[in-house]
Design a protein around this motif. Sequence first.
Motif, mmCIF file in Angstrom:
data_model
loop_
_atom_site.group_PDB
_atom_site.id
_atom_site.type_symbol
_atom_site.label_atom_id
_atom_site.label_comp_id
_atom_site.label_asym_id
_atom_site.label_seq_id
_atom_site.Cartn_x
_atom_site.Cartn_y
_atom_site.Cartn_z
ATOM 1 N N VAL A 32 0.840 -1.185 0.000
ATOM 2 C CA VAL A 32 0.000 0.000 0.000
ATOM 3 C C VAL A 32 0.882 1.244 0.000
ATOM 4 O O VAL A 32 1.968 1.265 0.581
ATOM 5 C CB VAL A 32 -0.944 0.008 1.227
ATOM 6 C CG1 VAL A 32 -0.163 0.035 2.523
ATOM 7 C CG2 VAL A 32 -1.926 1.173 1.167
ATOM 8 N N THR A 34 2.469 4.575 0.979
ATOM 9 C CA THR A 34 2.709 5.365 2.180
ATOM 10 C C THR A 34 3.475 6.621 1.773
ATOM 11 O O THR A 34 3.933 6.733 0.629
ATOM 12 C CB THR A 34 3.548 4.590 3.212
ATOM 13 O OG1 THR A 34 4.838 4.297 2.621
ATOM 14 C CG2 THR A 34 2.876 3.292 3.619
ATOM 15 N N ARG A 70 -5.027 -2.418 3.954
ATOM 16 C CA ARG A 70 -5.069 -1.144 3.256
ATOM 17 C C ARG A 70 -5.998 -0.146 3.951
ATOM 18 O O ARG A 70 -5.677 1.045 4.087
ATOM 19 C CB ARG A 70 -5.525 -1.361 1.806
ATOM 20 C CG ARG A 70 -4.460 -1.998 0.934
ATOM 21 C CD ARG A 70 -4.998 -2.438 -0.412
ATOM 22 N NE ARG A 70 -3.898 -2.823 -1.299
ATOM 23 C CZ ARG A 70 -3.269 -1.995 -2.111
ATOM 24 N NH1 ARG A 70 -3.630 -0.728 -2.174
ATOM 25 N NH2 ARG A 70 -2.281 -2.416 -2.868
ATOM 26 N N THR A 74 -4.304 3.269 5.520
ATOM 27 C CA THR A 74 -4.714 4.557 4.954
ATOM 28 C C THR A 74 -5.566 5.353 5.929
ATOM 29 O O THR A 74 -5.575 6.592 5.883
ATOM 30 C CB THR A 74 -5.480 4.360 3.636
ATOM 31 O OG1 THR A 74 -6.598 3.477 3.844
ATOM 32 C CG2 THR A 74 -4.574 3.775 2.560
ATOM 33 N N SER A 75 -6.273 4.669 6.811
ATOM 34 C CA SER A 75 -7.054 5.371 7.832
ATOM 35 C C SER A 75 -6.150 5.989 8.890
ATOM 36 O O SER A 75 -6.351 7.137 9.314
ATOM 37 C CB SER A 75 -8.036 4.402 8.492
ATOM 38 O OG SER A 75 -8.732 5.035 9.563
ATOM 39 N N GLN A 79 -3.583 9.310 3.114
ATOM 40 C CA GLN A 79 -3.476 8.782 1.755
ATOM 41 C C GLN A 79 -2.365 9.483 0.994
ATOM 42 O O GLN A 79 -2.191 10.701 1.086
ATOM 43 C CB GLN A 79 -4.808 8.943 1.010
ATOM 44 C CG GLN A 79 -5.278 10.385 0.866
ATOM 45 C CD GLN A 79 -6.445 10.526 -0.096
ATOM 46 O OE1 GLN A 79 -6.716 9.636 -0.912
ATOM 47 N NE2 GLN A 79 -7.148 11.655 -0.035
ATOM 48 N N TYR A 80 -1.625 8.671 0.212
ATOM 49 C CA TYR A 80 -0.512 9.186 -0.584
ATOM 50 C C TYR A 80 -0.506 8.502 -1.956
ATOM 51 O O TYR A 80 0.454 7.820 -2.320
ATOM 52 C CB TYR A 80 0.816 8.964 0.143
ATOM 53 C CG TYR A 80 0.860 9.641 1.494
ATOM 54 C CD1 TYR A 80 1.207 10.984 1.611
ATOM 55 C CD2 TYR A 80 0.520 8.930 2.650
ATOM 56 C CE1 TYR A 80 1.230 11.611 2.845
ATOM 57 C CE2 TYR A 80 0.529 9.561 3.898
ATOM 58 C CZ TYR A 80 0.883 10.890 3.982
ATOM 59 O OH TYR A 80 0.896 11.515 5.223
ATOM 60 N N GLY A 104 -5.997 3.327 -1.721
ATOM 61 C CA GLY A 104 -4.879 4.193 -1.372
ATOM 62 C C GLY A 104 -3.854 4.414 -2.461
ATOM 63 O O GLY A 104 -2.918 5.198 -2.273
#
Length: 235
Positions: A32, A34, A70, A74-75, A79-80, A104
């Motif tokens: 995911v 980051t 994920r 992301t929470s 988000q990136y 994400g």
Amino acid sequence: MKCRFVLFISVLLFSCGKSSQSSQANSSSDWVMTKAIQAKLTPDSIITILKNGNTNFYNFKLTAKNDSMRIRITSDSGQYPMAAVLSCLDSRVPPEHVFDRGIGDLFIARVAGNFANTDILGSLEYACAVSGSKVILVLGHEECGAIKSAIDNVQMGNITALLRNLKPAVDSTQTTGERNSKNKQFVHDVAVKNIAITIKKIRKDSPILADMEKAGKLKIIGGMYDLANGKITFY
């Protein structure tokens, strides 16, 4: 005794199946986005990721996604996304799926005909200038209903105003044969021209994004999705 033996085998097979699935999930290449990963990626490396993801998609070798992980990451961390995709509304072209990405990873802006207006430009500026995305991909597709409607000059409610955004592509496309939606080559050529016009408009009407691209912080590219096989041709 026979019933107990059958039950034992069933439990054993179920356990092995779960173990195998777990092993596959753990060995998956799923990851995911980051802040640290986003910072290390370049526009070119992101384009490569998108191309490889599409190859996975049309070869039916999608990466197993750990949505639970994920959602949690992301929470907690924000988000990136690596890229922003401006795509058509068409239900047959789900951007995350066709690039083999998940929660994400991508910003998605969708509008019938994948054109850019003030709202879309603002969304793309947020994605790139605020949230760090380094690629904008304008994604059109074959047999686009919005493109066909613009070609045939459809008049219907708010659709009429929407289709005006696609008229420049229709008017500037020169293709042999009839200038209607029955001419498949004409429909294709207009869709490709619309991608080029949209990219030009992004650069012209968003100094923020144009400056980012000039500085090498962003690449704005196009892609054409083939409904028949899932492949994307990149421009």
